[in-house]
Scaffold this motif. Sequence first.
Motif, short mmCIF file in Angstrom:
data_model
loop_
_atom_site.label_atom_id
_atom_site.label_comp_id
_atom_site.label_asym_id
_atom_site.label_seq_id
_atom_site.Cartn_x
_atom_site.Cartn_y
_atom_site.Cartn_z
N PHE A 6 0.82 -1.21 0.00
CA PHE A 6 0.00 0.00 0.00
C PHE A 6 0.86 1.26 0.00
O PHE A 6 1.88 1.34 0.67
N ASP A 7 0.40 2.27 -0.75
CA ASP A 7 1.06 3.58 -0.75
C ASP A 7 0.53 4.45 0.38
O ASP A 7 1.19 5.42 0.79
N GLU A 8 -0.67 4.13 0.87
CA GLU A 8 -1.28 4.90 1.94
C GLU A 8 -2.14 3.97 2.78
O GLU A 8 -2.81 3.08 2.25
N ALA A 9 -2.11 4.18 4.09
CA ALA A 9 -2.88 3.29 4.97
C ALA A 9 -3.06 3.91 6.34
O ALA A 9 -2.25 4.73 6.79
N ALA A 10 -4.15 3.52 7.01
CA ALA A 10 -4.29 3.74 8.45
C ALA A 10 -3.59 2.57 9.14
O ALA A 10 -3.68 1.43 8.70
N ILE A 11 -2.85 2.87 10.22
CA ILE A 11 -2.04 1.85 10.90
C ILE A 11 -2.41 1.85 12.37
O ILE A 11 -2.38 2.90 13.02
N LEU A 12 -2.75 0.70 12.89
CA LEU A 12 -3.07 0.54 14.30
C LEU A 12 -2.02 -0.36 14.95
O LEU A 12 -1.76 -1.46 14.45
N THR A 13 -1.40 0.10 16.03
CA THR A 13 -0.45 -0.72 16.77
C THR A 13 -0.93 -0.87 18.21
O THR A 13 -1.43 0.08 18.80
N ILE A 14 -0.78 -2.06 18.76
CA ILE A 14 -1.20 -2.35 20.13
C ILE A 14 -0.17 -3.28 20.75
O ILE A 14 0.19 -4.30 20.15
N ASP A 15 0.33 -2.94 21.94
CA ASP A 15 1.19 -3.86 22.68
C ASP A 15 1.09 -3.58 24.16
O ASP A 15 0.13 -2.93 24.62
N GLY A 16 2.06 -4.08 24.95
CA GLY A 16 2.05 -3.81 26.38
C GLY A 16 2.37 -2.35 26.64
O GLY A 16 1.54 -1.57 27.09
N VAL A 17 3.61 -1.96 26.33
CA VAL A 17 4.02 -0.56 26.42
C VAL A 17 5.31 -0.39 25.65
O VAL A 17 6.16 -1.29 25.63
N GLY A 18 5.44 0.76 24.97
CA GLY A 18 6.70 1.13 24.34
C GLY A 18 7.43 2.07 25.27
O GLY A 18 7.62 1.78 26.44
N GLU A 19 7.83 3.25 24.76
CA GLU A 19 8.42 4.22 25.68
C GLU A 19 7.37 4.68 26.69
O GLU A 19 7.60 4.71 27.88
N TRP A 20 6.22 5.06 26.18
CA TRP A 20 5.09 5.48 27.02
C TRP A 20 3.77 5.05 26.40
O TRP A 20 2.80 4.86 27.07
N ALA A 21 3.77 4.89 25.08
CA ALA A 21 2.55 4.53 24.37
C ALA A 21 2.26 3.04 24.53
O ALA A 21 3.17 2.21 24.59
N THR A 22 0.97 2.71 24.59
CA THR A 22 0.54 1.31 24.64
C THR A 22 -0.27 0.94 23.40
O THR A 22 -0.51 -0.24 23.15
N ALA A 23 -0.69 1.94 22.65
CA ALA A 23 -1.36 1.73 21.37
C ALA A 23 -1.24 3.03 20.59
O ALA A 23 -1.09 4.11 21.18
N SER A 24 -1.30 2.93 19.28
CA SER A 24 -1.23 4.14 18.47
C SER A 24 -2.04 3.98 17.19
O SER A 24 -2.22 2.86 16.69
N ILE A 25 -2.53 5.11 16.70
CA ILE A 25 -3.16 5.17 15.38
C ILE A 25 -2.29 6.09 14.53
O ILE A 25 -2.01 7.24 14.91
N CYS A 26 -1.81 5.57 13.42
CA CYS A 26 -0.89 6.30 12.56
C CYS A 26 -1.43 6.40 11.14
O CYS A 26 -2.32 5.64 10.74
N HIS A 27 -0.88 7.34 10.39
CA HIS A 27 -1.19 7.51 8.98
C HIS A 27 0.08 7.31 8.19
O HIS A 27 1.07 8.03 8.40
N GLY A 28 0.09 6.31 7.32
CA GLY A 28 1.23 6.06 6.47
C GLY A 28 0.96 6.52 5.05
O GLY A 28 -0.10 6.22 4.49
N ARG A 29 1.91 7.24 4.48
CA ARG A 29 1.80 7.67 3.08
C ARG A 29 3.19 7.70 2.47
O ARG A 29 4.08 8.36 2.99
#
Length: 306
Positions: free
Chosen positions: A147-170
């Motif tokens: 894909f050249d563009e996508a919505a991206i959802l990440t979920i885990d225990g914890v990263g630096e401070w984030a535990t989930a994120s919604i991103c835009h890839g292009r």
Amino acid sequence: MYILGISAFYHDSGAVLLENDQIRAAAQEERFTRKKHDSAFPVNAIKYCLAHSGVGLQDVAAVAFTINHSSSLRGCWKPIMRLRPGTEVILSGYAGVDQGKLLLKNLIIEELGQIGGLNKKARNAIQLLFPEHHLSHAASAFFPSPFDEAAILTIDGVGEWATASICHGRDNQISILRELRFPHSLGLLYSAFTYYLGFKVNSGEYKLMGLAPYGNPDSPRVKIYVDLIRSHLVDIRTDGSIWLDQSYFDYATGLKMVKERKWQELFDLPRRSPEDELLAEHCDLALAIQKVTEEIVWNMAKKPKI
């Protein structure tokens, strides 16, 4: 240009070698050491990636590490302190900050130097990168995709401070639009049930998922468990986020995942020891958290509007 990616010191250490935008080799350390979920510095995985690609460390332009350890501690420390942790947690936290700031870079450079036989000047010239953990998760999904563009959802225990994120890839860019932050975490909620049902955290979550189908979906007990989880442990909000009632958890303020007495009173079911027989109640509880988890993930996935 070659870039070496490294994951180490937590669980499932591994390495990947990129040439420009192409993956040339990737491996997990456990495949060489035969230690399940090996967390050691991935000496063997790195050697494999370099040998497979016919390059040496002197050809590598940059080394990226899986997480910014000191940023992780700083990002989580404020919410931990607001929850008034015990003395053991405070002391281990300060020790972790020291290790993150003072030792991690030196440790990586020293290990790489021994692998590549680099002199001190060459070792000091190695460019170390510490990208955000959830941004790395997003990149690992989006960039190899068609894909050249996508919505991206990440979920885990914890990263630096984030535990989930919604991103835009292009194209070759990823922007973080929203984050769920520690201590509120779907991954840690799932790991808490992994622990309570007698499996090992960061290892046995797949067993919890595998146990769920053995629960009885027609049992009133499953509905009771689901209602208890939703009413006491996790607030599932309309914007796709969640809020965990920390009075039931111990991962931020103590050295265990949950406050076992409160969970036993809530579910009328003691924590299962790893050696204990699996009962119908355990299967139904696994099914209940699986249902709640799927609901939360679905809510998160519906939210991206880019």
